[in-house]
Design a protein around this motif. Structure first.
Motif, PDB file in Angstrom:
ATOM      1  N   UNK A 163      36.321  49.460  53.332  1.00 46.91           N
ATOM      2  CA  UNK A 163      37.391  50.667  52.970  1.00 46.91           C
ATOM      3  C   UNK A 163      37.336  50.860  51.647  1.00 46.91           C
ATOM      4  N   UNK A 164      36.945  50.237  50.660  1.00 42.06           N
ATOM      5  CA  UNK A 164      37.146  50.452  49.220  1.00 42.06           C
ATOM      6  C   UNK A 164      35.542  51.362  49.023  1.00 42.06           C
ATOM      7  N   UNK A 165      34.407  50.948  49.814  1.00 43.12           N
ATOM      8  CA  UNK A 165      33.261  51.695  49.638  1.00 43.12           C
ATOM      9  C   UNK A 165      33.491  52.883  49.938  1.00 43.12           C
ATOM     10  N   UNK A 166      34.030  53.411  51.351  1.00 44.76           N
ATOM     11  CA  UNK A 166      34.404  54.780  51.552  1.00 44.76           C
ATOM     12  C   UNK A 166      35.028  55.547  50.663  1.00 44.76           C
ATOM     13  N   UNK A 167      36.035  55.013  50.044  1.00 45.26           N
ATOM     14  CA  UNK A 167      36.804  55.565  49.050  1.00 45.26           C
ATOM     15  C   UNK A 167      35.957  55.948  47.883  1.00 45.26           C
ATOM     16  N   UNK A 168      35.157  55.067  47.417  1.00 38.99           N
ATOM     17  CA  UNK A 168      34.224  55.451  46.307  1.00 38.99           C
ATOM     18  C   UNK A 168      33.216  56.493  46.677  1.00 38.99           C
ATOM     19  N   UNK A 169      32.830  56.556  48.007  1.00 38.39           N
ATOM     20  CA  UNK A 169      31.699  57.519  48.461  1.00 38.39           C
ATOM     21  C   UNK A 169      32.434  58.641  48.316  1.00 38.39           C
ATOM     22  N   UNK A 170      33.601  58.860  48.851  1.00 41.07           N
ATOM     23  CA  UNK A 170      34.100  60.126  48.837  1.00 41.07           C
ATOM     24  C   UNK A 170      34.506  60.791  47.494  1.00 41.07           C
ATOM     25  N   UNK A 172      32.085  59.807  45.110  1.00 38.71           N
ATOM     26  CA  UNK A 172      30.772  60.038  44.625  1.00 38.71           C
ATOM     27  C   UNK A 172      30.393  59.427  43.467  1.00 38.71           C
ATOM     28  N   UNK A 173      31.317  58.039  43.320  1.00 42.84           N
ATOM     29  CA  UNK A 173      31.083  57.064  42.238  1.00 42.84           C
ATOM     30  C   UNK A 173      30.909  55.614  42.858  1.00 42.84           C
ATOM     31  N   UNK A 174      30.064  54.973  41.891  1.00 42.09           N
ATOM     32  CA  UNK A 174      29.735  53.552  42.289  1.00 42.09           C
ATOM     33  C   UNK A 174      30.926  52.686  41.384  1.00 42.09           C
ATOM     34  N   UNK A 175      31.295  51.464  41.667  1.00 41.95           N
ATOM     35  CA  UNK A 175      32.031  50.706  40.783  1.00 41.95           C
ATOM     36  C   UNK A 175      32.276  49.306  41.336  1.00 41.95           C
ATOM     37  N   UNK A 176      33.070  48.606  40.968  1.00 49.82           N
ATOM     38  CA  UNK A 176      33.420  47.292  41.239  1.00 49.82           C
ATOM     39  C   UNK A 176      34.692  47.037  41.728  1.00 49.82           C
ATOM     40  N   UNK A 177      34.577  46.058  42.919  1.00 49.67           N
ATOM     41  CA  UNK A 177      36.156  45.807  43.543  1.00 49.67           C
ATOM     42  C   UNK A 177      35.903  44.280  43.334  1.00 49.67           C
ATOM     43  N   UNK A 178      37.287  43.836  43.621  1.00 44.02           N
ATOM     44  CA  UNK A 178      37.516  42.325  43.467  1.00 44.02           C
ATOM     45  C   UNK A 178      38.572  42.055  44.341  1.00 44.02           C
ATOM     46  N   UNK A 179      38.564  40.942  45.131  1.00 42.29           N
ATOM     47  CA  UNK A 179      39.548  40.365  45.977  1.00 42.29           C
ATOM     48  C   UNK A 179      40.461  39.694  45.428  1.00 42.29           C
ATOM     49  N   UNK A 180      41.895  39.783  45.594  1.00 48.54           N
ATOM     50  CA  UNK A 180      42.863  39.266  45.000  1.00 48.54           C
ATOM     51  C   UNK A 180      44.004  39.189  45.724  1.00 48.54           C
ATOM     52  N   UNK A 181      44.862  38.290  45.457  1.00 50.95           N
ATOM     53  CA  UNK A 181      46.158  38.381  46.140  1.00 50.95           C
ATOM     54  C   UNK A 181      47.317  39.365  45.304  1.00 50.95           C
ATOM     55  N   UNK A 182      47.043  39.549  44.137  1.00 54.72           N
ATOM     56  CA  UNK A 182      47.825  40.371  43.407  1.00 54.72           C
ATOM     57  C   UNK A 182      47.102  41.133  42.347  1.00 54.72           C
ATOM     58  N   UNK A 183      47.579  42.114  41.866  1.00 52.10           N
ATOM     59  CA  UNK A 183      46.864  42.890  40.773  1.00 52.10           C
ATOM     60  C   UNK A 183      46.504  42.261  39.581  1.00 52.10           C
ATOM     61  N   UNK A 184      47.321  41.143  39.153  1.00 48.81           N
ATOM     62  CA  UNK A 184      46.996  40.337  37.830  1.00 48.81           C
ATOM     63  C   UNK A 184      45.949  39.411  38.135  1.00 48.81           C
ATOM     64  N   UNK A 185      45.697  39.238  39.187  1.00 54.10           N
ATOM     65  CA  UNK A 185      44.674  37.838  39.812  1.00 54.10           C
ATOM     66  C   UNK A 185      43.468  38.331  39.621  1.00 54.10           C
ATOM     67  N   UNK A 186      42.353  37.375  39.107  1.00 53.73           N
ATOM     68  CA  UNK A 186      41.036  37.937  39.139  1.00 53.73           C
ATOM     69  C   UNK A 186      40.161  36.538  39.611  1.00 53.73           C
ATOM     70  N   UNK A 187      40.604  36.036  40.842  1.00 51.43           N
ATOM     71  CA  UNK A 187      40.312  34.941  41.473  1.00 51.43           C
ATOM     72  C   UNK A 187      39.413  35.100  42.408  1.00 51.43           C
TER      73      UNK A 187
END
Length: 384
Positions: A163-170, A172-187
């Motif tokens: 889902x994130x990849x398709x949004x980035x494709x729309x 036209x940008x590459x980027x980093x995504x990270x799975x987390x339970x909340x926006x403040x966690x980077x686990x």
């Protein structure tokens, strides 16, 4: 970039492993942006780059190690320190480079990726660059509209990444995504999404010297350029050697047909250079109803006001008229076709990247903007 993937695929198809280095993040005045690739072939040759030459030697040596042991490495390169032997970016900034071995076993999805690229489809490669739990670093998920190839081993994570990849494709940008339970966690696992979309389109309407100059400028910026005019005597490939295609048709009819065929999108730029209301009013009326990146029209301020009045009379509301760039371009102080084309192209870039238009010598901070990390929650909510 397509040539790079074709080169890599030839080694892959032959069963020959390569070292591949990819910039996955860039901060400050780093010379290459996320998605820049360097291929270290087994014959000792190198294609592409990950910096302006500052760290290529170190990355090449690391690639040889990675090819031997098969373990991907995420390396960070920053500004050189006072140690003459230090490897760093003399130009400033910081980059993170993922170096991995690519062969049939480590990247079985490469064939699916090449088929999409060759078909001219937008496609993304999601690669785990920092692993947690059962998810391994270096695994790939190839994503396109309506499908995927490969897996991280976690079906829920696969769905979030796709889902994130398709949004980035729309975008036209590459980027980093990270799975987390909340926006403040980077686990959670960190994933780099490398987007490869077909070139954005620039549709130039009007066959004159300004169109020729804009076609040249658009090609330099990586657009696929079409020049269209209803007058066949002026609209010939010989007059527009830099255009990818030259079409004889009424502008509004051509644009409407292109949109109906799905050949325009949110990255498409439309520029009217006709100076003739019977051409540009129907064209701009159609363009302003579409989801396009840029709609511009050349002309004096008097012409621009008359054009806006005609568009209002044709039923175009003020909210849509606000998207029209007319007179098109930035005030660079130049004149003539070449400098006007540069002015229009500059306005396109400013809007695309949300730039300020200020002189860099008079501003502070990083030259290049940093891309935020998208946080993917298991529930499917996305934060920035």
């Amino acid at each position: 970039m397509n040539d790079m993937w074709e080169r890599l695929h030839r080694f892959w198809a032959a069963g020959t492993p390569c070292g591949v280095a990819t910039v996955v993040s860039a901060y400050g005045s780093a010379p290459r942006r996320p998605g820049a690739v360097m291929i270290c072939a087994p014959d000792g040759t190198v294609a592409g780059s990950v910096s302006g030459g500052c760290v290529e030697g170190a990355v090449y040596d690391l690639a040889q190690q990675v090819v031997q042991d098969g373990t991907p490495v995420l390396e960070r390169y920053a500004v050189s320190d006072d140690d003459a032997g230090a490897v760093g970016l003399t130009c400033g900034g910081t980059i993170e480079v993922l170096v991995e071995r690519v062969d049939r076993r480590s990247f079985p999805e490469l064939g699916a990726l090449l088929r999409r690229i060759r078909a001219g489809e937008a496609v993304a490669v999601a690669t785990v660059v920092e692993a947690t739990g059962p998810v391994r670093a270096g695994v790939h998920l190839v994503c396109w509209d309506g499908g995927t190839s490969g897996t991280t081993g976690d079906p829920a994570l696969d769905g979030d990444i796709a889902a994130a990849a398709r949004r980035l494709l729309a975008r036209g940008r590459s980027g980093t995504v990270r799975e987390s339970a909340d926006a403040d966690s980077r686990t959670g696992p960190r994933v780099f999404v490398h987007c490869m979309a077909p070139p954005p389109r620039m549709l130039v309407y009007g066959s004159n010297e300004f169109a020729s100059a804009l076609a040249r400028q658009g090609t330099l910026l990586g657009f696929r350029v079409t020049v269209c005019d209803a007058r066949p005597v002026f609209t010939t490939p010989e007059r527009f050697p830099d255009a990818d295609e030259v079409v004889v048709d009424w502008p509004h009819r051509h644009l409407t047909a292109e949109a109906a065929a799905g050949r325009t999108d949110g990255r498409t730029a439309v520029v009217s250079l006709t100076h003739d209301p019977k051409f540009d009013v129907p064209l701009l009326r159609a363009a302003l109803r579409m989801d396009l990146a840029y709609v511009g029209a050349l002309g004096s301020r008097r012409t621009a006001e008359q054009r806006r009045a005609s568009l209002r009379a044709a039923g175009v509301g003020d909210d849509r008229l606000a998207r029209l760039c007319s007179p098109a371009g930035l005030d660079l102080g130049g004149a003539g076709p070449a400098q006007t084309a540069l002015s229009i192209a500059s306005e396109m870039l400013l809007l695309r990247h949300s730039g300020s238009g200020d002189r860099l010598s008079g501003t502070r901070g990083a030259v290049h903007r940093e891309s935020p990390v998208a946080v993917l929650s298991p529930s499917g909510a996305h934060h920035r």
